[in-house]
Each structure stands twice: as C-alpha cells, then as structure tokens.
Design a protein around this motif. Structure first.
Motif, PDB file in Angstrom:
ATOM      1  N   THR A   1     -38.806   0.958  -0.230  1.00  0.00           N
ATOM      2  CA  THR A   1     -37.925  -0.229  -0.330  1.00  0.00           C
ATOM      3  C   THR A   1     -36.281  -0.024  -0.107  1.00  0.00           C
ATOM      4  OG1 THR A   1     -37.264  -2.082  -1.843  1.00  0.00           O
ATOM      5  CG2 THR A   1     -37.918   0.014  -2.815  1.00  0.00           C
ATOM      6  N   ALA A   2     -35.662  -0.718   0.326  1.00  0.00           N
ATOM      7  CA  ALA A   2     -34.183  -0.724   0.455  1.00  0.00           C
ATOM      8  C   ALA A   2     -33.636  -0.543  -0.876  1.00  0.00           C
ATOM      9  CB  ALA A   2     -33.603  -1.695   1.102  1.00  0.00           C
ATOM     10  N   ASP A   3     -34.268  -1.063  -1.947  1.00  0.00           N
ATOM     11  CA  ASP A   3     -33.606  -1.261  -3.408  1.00  0.00           C
ATOM     12  C   ASP A   3     -34.676  -1.119  -4.529  1.00  0.00           C
ATOM     13  OD1 ASP A   3     -32.427  -1.974  -5.641  1.00  0.00           O
ATOM     14  OD2 ASP A   3     -31.062  -3.496  -4.876  1.00  0.00           O
ATOM     15  N   PHE A   4     -34.810  -0.020  -5.081  1.00  0.00           N
ATOM     16  CA  PHE A   4     -35.983   0.090  -6.139  1.00  0.00           C
ATOM     17  C   PHE A   4     -35.527  -0.647  -7.269  1.00  0.00           C
ATOM     18  CE2 PHE A   4     -36.899   3.921  -3.491  1.00  0.00           C
ATOM     19  CZ  PHE A   4     -38.349   3.981  -3.418  1.00  0.00           C
ATOM     20  N   ASP A   5     -34.285  -0.925  -7.434  1.00  0.00           N
ATOM     21  CA  ASP A   5     -34.055  -1.938  -8.682  1.00  0.00           C
ATOM     22  C   ASP A   5     -34.692  -3.268  -8.498  1.00  0.00           C
ATOM     23  OD1 ASP A   5     -32.938   0.245 -10.155  1.00  0.00           O
ATOM     24  OD2 ASP A   5     -30.898  -0.394  -9.380  1.00  0.00           O
ATOM     25  N   ARG A   6     -34.357  -3.762  -7.226  1.00  0.00           N
ATOM     26  CA  ARG A   6     -34.821  -5.057  -6.809  1.00  0.00           C
ATOM     27  C   ARG A   6     -36.355  -4.986  -7.134  1.00  0.00           C
ATOM     28  NH1 ARG A   6     -33.085  -9.653  -4.248  1.00  0.00           N
ATOM     29  NH2 ARG A   6     -34.584 -10.717  -2.868  1.00  0.00           N
TER      30      ARG A   6
ATOM     31  N   ASP B   1     -38.981  -9.119  -2.763  1.00  0.00           N
ATOM     32  CA  ASP B   1     -38.374  -7.735  -2.034  1.00  0.00           C
ATOM     33  C   ASP B   1     -39.007  -7.523  -0.739  1.00  0.00           C
ATOM     34  OD1 ASP B   1     -37.176  -5.553  -1.203  1.00  0.00           O
ATOM     35  OD2 ASP B   1     -37.871  -4.319  -2.813  1.00  0.00           O
TER      36      ASP B   1
ATOM     37  N   SER C   1     -38.133  -6.089   1.696  1.00  0.00           N
ATOM     38  CA  SER C   1     -38.051  -4.576   2.322  1.00  0.00           C
ATOM     39  C   SER C   1     -39.240  -3.695   1.931  1.00  0.00           C
ATOM     40  CB  SER C   1     -36.802  -4.184   1.986  1.00  0.00           C
ATOM     41  OG  SER C   1     -36.592  -3.859   0.579  1.00  0.00           O
TER      42      SER C   1
END
Length: 219
Positions: A50-55, A24, A26
């Motif tokens: 982060t741009a995507d917590f799931d990622r 990740d 980001s």
C-alpha cells in the motif's frame, strides 16, 4: 471428468477486506504463500502492499468484516498482516474447500477479487457458482481449462464468445444428455436464444480452427 483450473472474479461488499480496499484504493492484498486463506494459529496471513500503511490500518479498523489485525512483519514496501474475521464477513475459501478444491492464487484488483482454483470436476465449479449466488457474490468465470492441458486457443475468442462457451460448459450444455438447454444458457447470458446459439457456434468454430486445423496444417 478430468480435474481443472478456473480463474474466477468475485465481488461483494461483504467479502472479507473489501471495505478496506475500497477505502485504501492503493492496497494490494495476497495470501502468504503456503498459508492460503484458511485460518491457522496466527490467524489469516496476508502480504499487503500500500502507499500508506496508516491509511490501510484506519480502513481495517472501520471494516465490518474485520474483528482484529496485527502487522506481524514489516518489510518497508510491504508487510505481512494477521487478520481475524468478524461474523459478518463472507468467505469464499470454505466453499472451495467444501468441494475438495484448492486455492492456487488470490489477489484483488480494486474491490474485485480474482481467485485461481484447482477443482476435481465441473460439478465442483457449478457448486461454487451456486454458493456465490446464495451469498450475493457477483461471480464471473474468466477462464477454465483442464489442469494437465491448459487451453491454448482461448485467446482466439472474443470476450463475448469466451463468456458464452465457458458458461455453456459450466452449465452442462455440452454434456450427454444435456444438463442445460440453449434457452437456459441464453437467459443466463441475458441475450436471446438465437443470439446465444450464434455466439456459441462462432466461438466453437474459432476453437476448432485454432486447434485441430492448426495441428493438421489446414488454414
């Protein structure tokens, strides 16, 4: 010797959370203020952006340095996580604690970790470099200054001069008696002895001109 602060760049695939921030890109990772990177009852606490917590959590699940994690506070744009490190994780903070140092700041820039530490003396800094070498961690000393009087003149140096002067200082080249020879400093820099000597002389001249000369009004 006086105490000092040092800013150090660290990089290794086995440093905790490196695999996560590789996956990740980001992600921005920083210890929770006051909690540091030493464990407490809730684990290792970090603030994550982060741009995507799931990622990010997918990356955590795949990270060989992480045994467990929990999102303990969710603030939308950022979150606080608790991490449990695996036996495979390489940690730098215990080395700082072992020399009676204190981690002042810790953050990542991609897969490189930048840590600013307070240390009681220069042998403590040398011990951290040795620890990094023993654990296959790339160690880059970016800045060092006396704690009470941070250096003002380092911006007058080129990057190569700054690297040479800091390395020579760390290795004990300026001590009396010397703890490292010019040839040893040159070998560590990966350049010839004459080139190292020239780089040090030019760097020291710039430091003198930007400090002592400016203080006395000389050009």
């Amino acid at each position: 010797m006086s105490d000092l602060t040092a800013t150090i760049g660290l990089e290794s695939p086995d440093l905790a959370l490196t695999e996560t921030v590789t996956y990740d890109e980001s992600a921005s990772v920083q210890p929770v203020t006051g909690a540091g990177t030493v464990p407490n009852a809730e684990g290792y606490l970090f603030t994550i952006r982060t741009a995507d917590f799931d990622r990010f959590e997918t990356a955590l699940a795949r990270d060989h340095t992480i045994d467990g994690f929990e999102r303990v506070v969710d603030l939308g744009v950022e979150a606080v996580y608790s991490f449990e490190y695996s036996a495979d994780a390489t940690l730098f903070s215990p080395a700082v604690a072992a020399v009676n140092g204190v981690s002042l700041d810790w953050a990542n820039d991609g897969t490189e970790w930048t840590v600013r530490v307070w240390l009681p003396d220069r042998p403590a800094l040398a011990a951290l470099r040795e620890y990094a070498a023993d654990h296959d961690i790339r160690f880059a000393l970016q800045r060092v200054s006396d704690y009470a009087t941070p250096g003002k003149a380092e911006n007058s140096l080129t990057d190569e001069q700054r690297e040479a002067v800091l390395l020579a200082l760390e290795m004990g080249y300026f001590e009396e008696p010397r703890e490292a020879s010019l040839s040893e400093v040159a070998a560590e820099l990966g350049i010839s002895q004459p080139a190292a000597g020239g780089r040090l002389r030019r760097g020291l001249k710039r430091l003198v001109l930007s400090t002592l000369a400016s203080e006395t009004g000389d050009g």
